[in-house]
Design an enzyme around this catalytic site. Structure first.
Site, PDB file in Angstrom:
ATOM      1  N   ARG A 120     -11.947  10.930  -2.234  1.00 57.25           N
ATOM      2  CA  ARG A 120     -10.742  10.571  -2.378  1.00 57.25           C
ATOM      3  C   ARG A 120      -8.862  10.803  -2.217  1.00 57.25           C
ATOM      4  NH1 ARG A 120     -10.423   4.155  -3.133  1.00 57.25           N
ATOM      5  NH2 ARG A 120      -7.938   4.603  -4.613  1.00 57.25           N
ATOM      6  N   ARG A 132     -15.352  10.935  -9.488  1.00 48.52           N
ATOM      7  CA  ARG A 132     -16.517  10.039  -8.399  1.00 48.52           C
ATOM      8  C   ARG A 132     -16.290  10.777  -6.218  1.00 48.52           C
ATOM      9  NH1 ARG A 132     -13.227   4.517  -7.155  1.00 48.52           N
ATOM     10  NH2 ARG A 132     -11.015   5.461  -6.059  1.00 48.52           N
ATOM     11  N   LYS A 176     -13.452  -2.553  -8.568  1.00 52.41           N
ATOM     12  CA  LYS A 176     -13.663  -3.529  -7.355  1.00 52.41           C
ATOM     13  C   LYS A 176     -14.184  -3.610  -6.470  1.00 52.41           C
ATOM     14  CE  LYS A 176      -9.438  -3.275  -7.482  1.00 52.41           C
ATOM     15  NZ  LYS A 176      -9.658  -1.940  -8.458  1.00 52.41           N
ATOM     16  N   ARG A 197      -1.342  -7.394  -5.130  1.00 53.34           N
ATOM     17  CA  ARG A 197      -0.545  -6.515  -5.808  1.00 53.34           C
ATOM     18  C   ARG A 197       0.572  -6.263  -6.837  1.00 53.34           C
ATOM     19  NH1 ARG A 197      -5.038  -1.897  -3.755  1.00 53.34           N
ATOM     20  NH2 ARG A 197      -4.542  -0.582  -6.205  1.00 53.34           N
ATOM     21  N   ARG A 237      -1.376   5.705  -9.966  1.00 55.87           N
ATOM     22  CA  ARG A 237      -1.727   4.123 -10.174  1.00 55.87           C
ATOM     23  C   ARG A 237      -2.135   3.267 -10.998  1.00 55.87           C
ATOM     24  NH1 ARG A 237      -6.520   6.968  -6.575  1.00 55.87           N
ATOM     25  NH2 ARG A 237      -7.660   4.862  -7.332  1.00 55.87           N
TER      26      ARG A 237
HETATM   27  P1  AP5 Z   1     -15.107   1.444  -7.792  1.00 55.18           P
HETATM   28  O1  AP5 Z   1     -16.007   0.325  -7.631  1.00 55.18           O
HETATM   29  O2  AP5 Z   1     -14.301   2.540  -6.835  1.00 55.18           O
HETATM   30  O3  AP5 Z   1     -13.436   0.699  -8.313  1.00 55.18           O
HETATM   31  P2  AP5 Z   1     -11.847   0.311  -8.092  1.00 55.18           P
HETATM   32  O4  AP5 Z   1     -11.639  -1.134  -9.347  1.00 55.18           O
HETATM   33  O5  AP5 Z   1     -12.592  -0.371  -6.761  1.00 55.18           O
HETATM   34  O6  AP5 Z   1     -10.844   1.047  -7.870  1.00 55.18           O
HETATM   35  P3  AP5 Z   1     -10.931   2.047  -6.603  1.00 55.18           P
HETATM   36  O7  AP5 Z   1     -10.055   3.596  -6.441  1.00 55.18           O
HETATM   37  O8  AP5 Z   1     -10.664   1.681  -5.115  1.00 55.18           O
HETATM   38  O9  AP5 Z   1      -9.104   0.451  -6.768  1.00 55.18           O
HETATM   39  P4  AP5 Z   1      -7.439   1.237  -6.397  1.00 55.18           P
HETATM   40  O10 AP5 Z   1      -7.068   0.149  -6.535  1.00 55.18           O
HETATM   41  O11 AP5 Z   1      -6.456   1.867  -6.442  1.00 55.18           O
HETATM   42  O12 AP5 Z   1      -7.560   1.467  -4.789  1.00 55.18           O
HETATM   43  P5  AP5 Z   1      -7.638   1.191  -3.730  1.00 55.18           P
HETATM   44  O13 AP5 Z   1      -8.741   1.347  -2.865  1.00 55.18           O
HETATM   45  O14 AP5 Z   1      -7.457  -0.623  -4.052  1.00 55.18           O
HETATM   46  O15 AP5 Z   1     -15.323   2.296  -8.971  1.00 55.18           O
HETATM   47  C1  AP5 Z   1     -15.243   3.329  -9.435  1.00 55.18           C
HETATM   48  C2  AP5 Z   1     -15.601   4.290  -9.921  1.00 55.18           C
HETATM   49  O16 AP5 Z   1     -16.770   3.619 -10.873  1.00 55.18           O
HETATM   50  C3  AP5 Z   1     -16.962   4.632  -9.238  1.00 55.18           C
HETATM   51  O17 AP5 Z   1     -17.441   5.859  -8.743  1.00 55.18           O
HETATM   52  C4  AP5 Z   1     -17.893   3.555  -9.686  1.00 55.18           C
HETATM   53  O18 AP5 Z   1     -19.540   4.457  -9.197  1.00 55.18           O
HETATM   54  C5  AP5 Z   1     -18.221   3.588 -11.235  1.00 55.18           C
HETATM   55  N1  AP5 Z   1     -18.324   2.348 -11.723  1.00 55.18           N
HETATM   56  C6  AP5 Z   1     -17.801   1.085 -11.302  1.00 55.18           C
HETATM   57  N2  AP5 Z   1     -17.963  -0.209 -11.853  1.00 55.18           N
HETATM   58  C7  AP5 Z   1     -19.075   0.505 -13.242  1.00 55.18           C
HETATM   59  C8  AP5 Z   1     -19.212   0.109 -14.377  1.00 55.18           C
HETATM   60  N3  AP5 Z   1     -19.618  -1.450 -14.736  1.00 55.18           N
HETATM   61  N4  AP5 Z   1     -19.906   1.011 -14.780  1.00 55.18           N
HETATM   62  C9  AP5 Z   1     -19.733   2.503 -14.614  1.00 55.18           C
HETATM   63  N5  AP5 Z   1     -19.265   3.022 -13.451  1.00 55.18           N
HETATM   64  C10 AP5 Z   1     -18.925   2.058 -12.553  1.00 55.18           C
HETATM   65  O19 AP5 Z   1      -6.117   1.365  -3.129  1.00 55.18           O
HETATM   66  C11 AP5 Z   1      -5.397   2.808  -2.564  1.00 55.18           C
HETATM   67  C12 AP5 Z   1      -3.933   2.834  -2.412  1.00 55.18           C
HETATM   68  O20 AP5 Z   1      -4.122   1.741  -1.385  1.00 55.18           O
HETATM   69  C13 AP5 Z   1      -3.199   2.412  -3.424  1.00 55.18           C
HETATM   70  O21 AP5 Z   1      -3.124   3.066  -4.464  1.00 55.18           O
HETATM   71  C14 AP5 Z   1      -2.204   1.418  -2.916  1.00 55.18           C
HETATM   72  O22 AP5 Z   1      -1.437   3.215  -2.239  1.00 55.18           O
HETATM   73  C15 AP5 Z   1      -2.638   1.598  -1.902  1.00 55.18           C
HETATM   74  N6  AP5 Z   1      -2.979  -0.200  -1.516  1.00 55.18           N
HETATM   75  C16 AP5 Z   1      -4.227  -0.529  -1.467  1.00 55.18           C
HETATM   76  N7  AP5 Z   1      -3.870  -2.188  -1.531  1.00 55.18           N
HETATM   77  C17 AP5 Z   1      -2.161  -2.405  -1.698  1.00 55.18           C
HETATM   78  C18 AP5 Z   1      -2.054  -3.461  -2.149  1.00 55.18           C
HETATM   79  N8  AP5 Z   1      -2.289  -4.902  -1.642  1.00 55.18           N
HETATM   80  N9  AP5 Z   1      -0.359  -3.189  -1.559  1.00 55.18           N
HETATM   81  C19 AP5 Z   1       0.325  -2.534  -1.683  1.00 55.18           C
HETATM   82  N10 AP5 Z   1      -0.187  -1.493  -1.758  1.00 55.18           N
HETATM   83  C20 AP5 Z   1      -1.970  -1.383  -1.630  1.00 55.18           C
END
Ligand code: AP5
Length: 215
Positions: A161, A127, A13, A88, A172
């Site tokens: 992170r 990562r 994402k 979410r 997660r």
């Molecule tokens: P990346 O693009 O970073 O993936 P992502 O889907 O953004 O993963 P996140 O870990 O950031 O998502 P998340 O939903 O857990 O975290 P968030 O910050 O939203 O890609 C990952 C890796 O893969 C990278 O190394 C990239 O280079 C590689 N990659 C990407 N695409 C690829 C491909 N096609 N092929 C190969 N490699 C690839 O949330 C964190 C925390 O915040 C949550 O756990 C929760 O506690 C809180 N939170 C955030 N939003 C909410 C909400 N709306 N409600 C409640 N709690 C929330």
């Protein structure tokens, strides 16, 4: 245009949202980034969110929807946004509908990144990013060209992170399966879901998303 990027942790994402910002000038609204900024700044929201995030659980619906509501009122978000990591839960999905409706906006697409969870654990636990410019790297797939030096800005500082360990990642994933994936039928009923193979290369995923946006 308002789009949601939906998929489990590591689905890509953030990668795709950053690209859309660079290539199309879109605005990325990542609740994860907003919450990490709040934790770093030690705000009341950050103090509440820190332990929850480190455990891999979800922060309360009220907090994240308030953060999104505030950002939607910023001038840069008037023309639409990419929602990255929000909504979410069903309550967040309904809150987003209200927030957009109140501002005379609508949701155009929900892009679901379909992925294999085991591969994601490997993607996430490997990562790391440059502490200075935020460029992303990976232990196995994308090391800096010169060991210990950021390709983009030359910094020697890198960070990981706090929630990118296997235990948090598993929690997660479970949160995604239990609370986030169940909102898909809500969007299916509106006819806005577009499924993209998130296991393909970054370039192929980008192309598939572009096709959705340009259709
Ligand atoms: P990346 O693009 O970073 O993936 P992502 O889907 O953004 O993963 P996140 O870990 O950031 O998502 P998340 O939903 O857990 O975290 P968030 O910050 O939203 O890609 C990952 C890796 O893969 C990278 O190394 C990239 O280079 C590689 N990659 C990407 N695409 C690829 C491909 N096609 N092929 C190969 N490699 C690839 O949330 C964190 C925390 O915040 C949550 O756990 C929760 O506690 C809180 N939170 C955030 N939003 C909410 C909400 N709306 N409600 C409640 N709690 C929330």
């Amino acid at each position: 245009m308002n789009i949601i990027l939906l998929g489990p942790p590591g689905a890509g994402k953030g990668t795709q949202a950053a690209r859309l910002v660079d290539e199309r000038g879109m605005v990325q609204l990542s609740t994860g980034d907003m919450l990490r900024a709040a934790v770093k700044a030690g705000t009341p929201v950050g103090l509440q969110a820190k332990a929850v995030m480190e455990a891999g659980e979800l922060v309360s619906d009220a907090i994240v929807s308030a953060l999104i509501g505030e950002r939607l009122d910023s001038t840069d978000a008037q023309g639409g946004a990419i929602f990255d990591g929000y909504p979410r839960t069903q309550a967040q999905a309904e809150a987003l509908d209200r927030l957009l409706d109140e501002r005379g906006q609508k949701l155009d697409h929900v892009i679901e990144l379909a992925v294999d969870e085991e591969a994601l654990v490997d993607r996430i636990t490997g990562r790391f990013t440059c502490a200075s410019c935020g460029e992303g790297y990976h232990d196995r797939y994308k090391q800096p060209l010169k060991a210990g030096t950021c390709d983009v800005c030359g910094s020697h500082e890198f960070k990981r992170r706090a929630d990118d360990n296997e235990e948090s990642v598993r929690t997660r994933m479970a949160e995604y399966r239990g609370k986030t994936a169940p909102i898909l039928p809500y969007y299916d009923a509106k006819g806005v879901v577009r499924r993209v193979d998130g296991m393909a290369s970054v370039e192929t995923v980008s192309k598939a998303i572009d096709e959705v946006l340009d259709a």
